[in-house]
Design an enzyme around this catalytic site. Sequence first.
Site, PDB file in Angstrom:
ATOM      1  N   ALA A 170       0.825  -1.211   0.000  1.00 50.91           N
ATOM      2  CA  ALA A 170       0.000   0.000   0.000  1.00 50.91           C
ATOM      3  C   ALA A 170       0.862   1.265   0.000  1.00 50.91           C
ATOM      4  O   ALA A 170       1.999   1.258   0.473  1.00 50.91           O
ATOM      5  CB  ALA A 170      -0.933  -0.011   1.208  1.00 50.91           C
ATOM      6  N   PHE A 172       1.447   5.710   0.681  1.00 48.83           N
ATOM      7  CA  PHE A 172       1.315   6.597   1.829  1.00 48.83           C
ATOM      8  C   PHE A 172       0.092   7.492   1.756  1.00 48.83           C
ATOM      9  O   PHE A 172      -0.333   8.032   2.775  1.00 48.83           O
ATOM     10  CB  PHE A 172       2.567   7.479   1.964  1.00 48.83           C
ATOM     11  N   LYS A 196       1.624  -5.106   3.500  1.00 48.10           N
ATOM     12  CA  LYS A 196       2.778  -4.257   3.806  1.00 48.10           C
ATOM     13  C   LYS A 196       2.332  -2.810   3.610  1.00 48.10           C
ATOM     14  O   LYS A 196       2.331  -2.297   2.495  1.00 48.10           O
ATOM     15  CB  LYS A 196       3.978  -4.560   2.918  1.00 48.10           C
ATOM     16  N   GLU A 199       5.714   2.400   4.829  1.00 53.35           N
ATOM     17  CA  GLU A 199       6.505   2.629   6.042  1.00 53.35           C
ATOM     18  C   GLU A 199       6.319   4.040   6.580  1.00 53.35           C
ATOM     19  O   GLU A 199       6.720   4.335   7.706  1.00 53.35           O
ATOM     20  CB  GLU A 199       7.982   2.360   5.761  1.00 53.35           C
ATOM     21  N   ARG A 200       5.666   4.907   5.801  1.00 56.89           N
ATOM     22  CA  ARG A 200       5.417   6.277   6.252  1.00 56.89           C
ATOM     23  C   ARG A 200       4.117   6.406   7.031  1.00 56.89           C
ATOM     24  O   ARG A 200       3.930   7.385   7.757  1.00 56.89           O
ATOM     25  CB  ARG A 200       5.374   7.223   5.052  1.00 56.89           C
ATOM     26  N   SER A 249       3.777   4.436  -7.075  1.00 61.19           N
ATOM     27  CA  SER A 249       4.441   5.161  -8.158  1.00 61.19           C
ATOM     28  C   SER A 249       4.657   4.292  -9.387  1.00 61.19           C
ATOM     29  O   SER A 249       4.627   3.062  -9.321  1.00 61.19           O
ATOM     30  CB  SER A 249       5.797   5.686  -7.666  1.00 61.19           C
ATOM     31  N   CYS A 304      -4.099   9.989  -6.173  1.00 64.20           N
ATOM     32  CA  CYS A 304      -3.841   9.465  -7.514  1.00 64.20           C
ATOM     33  C   CYS A 304      -4.903   9.935  -8.499  1.00 64.20           C
ATOM     34  O   CYS A 304      -4.693   9.871  -9.712  1.00 64.20           O
ATOM     35  CB  CYS A 304      -3.780   7.937  -7.487  1.00 64.20           C
TER      36      CYS A 304
END
Length: 521
Positions: A170, A172, A196, A199-200, A249, A304
Amino acid sequence: MALLRLVATECRNVLQRGYSTASVPTTKMFIDGKFVESKTNDWIDLHDPATNEVVTRVPKCTQDEMQTAVESSKKAYKTWRQSSILSRQQVMLKLQHIIRNNMSELAKNITKEQGKTLIDAEGDVLRGLQVVEHCCSITSLQMGETVPNIAKDMDTYSYHLPLGVTAGIAPFNFPAMIPLWMFPVAITCGNTSIIKPSERVPGATMLLMEMLNEAGCPPGVVNVIHGAHDAVNFVCDNPDIRAVSFVGSDQAGKYIYERAGRNGKRVQCNMGAKNHGVIMADANKENTLNQLAGAAFGAAGQRCMALSTAVFVGEARNWIPDLVERARKLKVNAGHLPGTDLGPVISPQSKQRINELVESGAKEGAKIVLDGRNIKVEGFEKGNFVGPTIISDVTPNMKCYTEEIFGPVLVCLSVDTIDEAIELINNNPYGNGTAIFTTNGATARKFVNDIDVGQVGVNVPIPVPLPMFSFTGSRGSFLGDCHFYGKQGIKFYTQTKTVTQLWREGDVSHTKAAVAMPTMK
């Protein structure tokens, strides 16, 4: 309710059940129904975008820890796949109720970690919740097909069966919505799921795992790992993971699609976008300008489906000064404060990249008619703030047009006819979304028919479909065969088994006892 005790002091709003009690809390993994501390020596600092203070430390899970998650998922799959569709439906019915009752807790966590306003964070949760609600219809969504008497005494029917262990990676920008696009559809179809999160922004996913436990989901059906590049490679390479969902991205999406696909996995990747809004001179001016400003600058442009490009047709180009005045009035501040219209962008690196792309437009001959690069927010001087920015006189060869900016920047182009607008958009490599603003039905119909973009809005600036449909970005914005959620989402997470059976009528057992004397003929 136990969940309400998981929120830290109001000044931090940091989830505690998923974190350790260290002075700088650490984010835990979620393995086999439990929050587990990582034994890694490699950590990522997560910063509040409004202050750049460290909120938590996120582990780069070890290979052994990630393999433990896979083993848990494999074990759970053996029983979960055999569970009744009604029992899986019940988990979703309970989960949607729990999420709805705790939206504010999720929103606070999202605002703290991601930066978006509280009202926008609640929208983030709501759009994910709608997917969970749609999963409650799994009893009809997962139906197979039957043709009786396809030949004499022969029937053929098909099942839609789960794949096995699946994974979701996924981004941020939607900490709740995107994970909720992934694991609810996967597990309701009978799969197990490894998530997952970015991490942000891991906090919303950890809260959702607490809710999933409360909804009665068995241990191991969903596991959560953390990390960066190594975790992505693990998901792509692990032979027990059958399917991978990704949103993010271009560079990462192409990499994941190629690497996971090379390993025989089913893959779906939603990637970059350059979403155009076409403004006709006959459009409702006030409504159109308000919608443009909201769609371009909401969530600090980090959607997006943000409407990042405006194409003014004919005399509509004269509306740009009025658009600038509307954008100028938007309030930039920390997302948790009342009255804020847009918060910070995710990181100092993102802010720098946005500013550089804006500057490139000026160097290439465009005009910066509203410049938000040097905005100062009192009390949050160290935050990653960029104010609404509008660039006019942009041409298709400029870098600010060809690259996805992913910030509160609207680039404006002008053309003379609807045909030129359609050609411009179709020549752009992306195909996520587009919109037209007009009061002319024939113009709208022509646009819808001729445009080569996966999601089209008519007087709707962000045409993201509700989950009874699917998210259908196309061309350079998507890699894969089946899109997210809706009917295509069910198809992605299932495999078809077709059964053909023959039972000859002549072999039917007698239905009444024979009482005549046996003659042994």
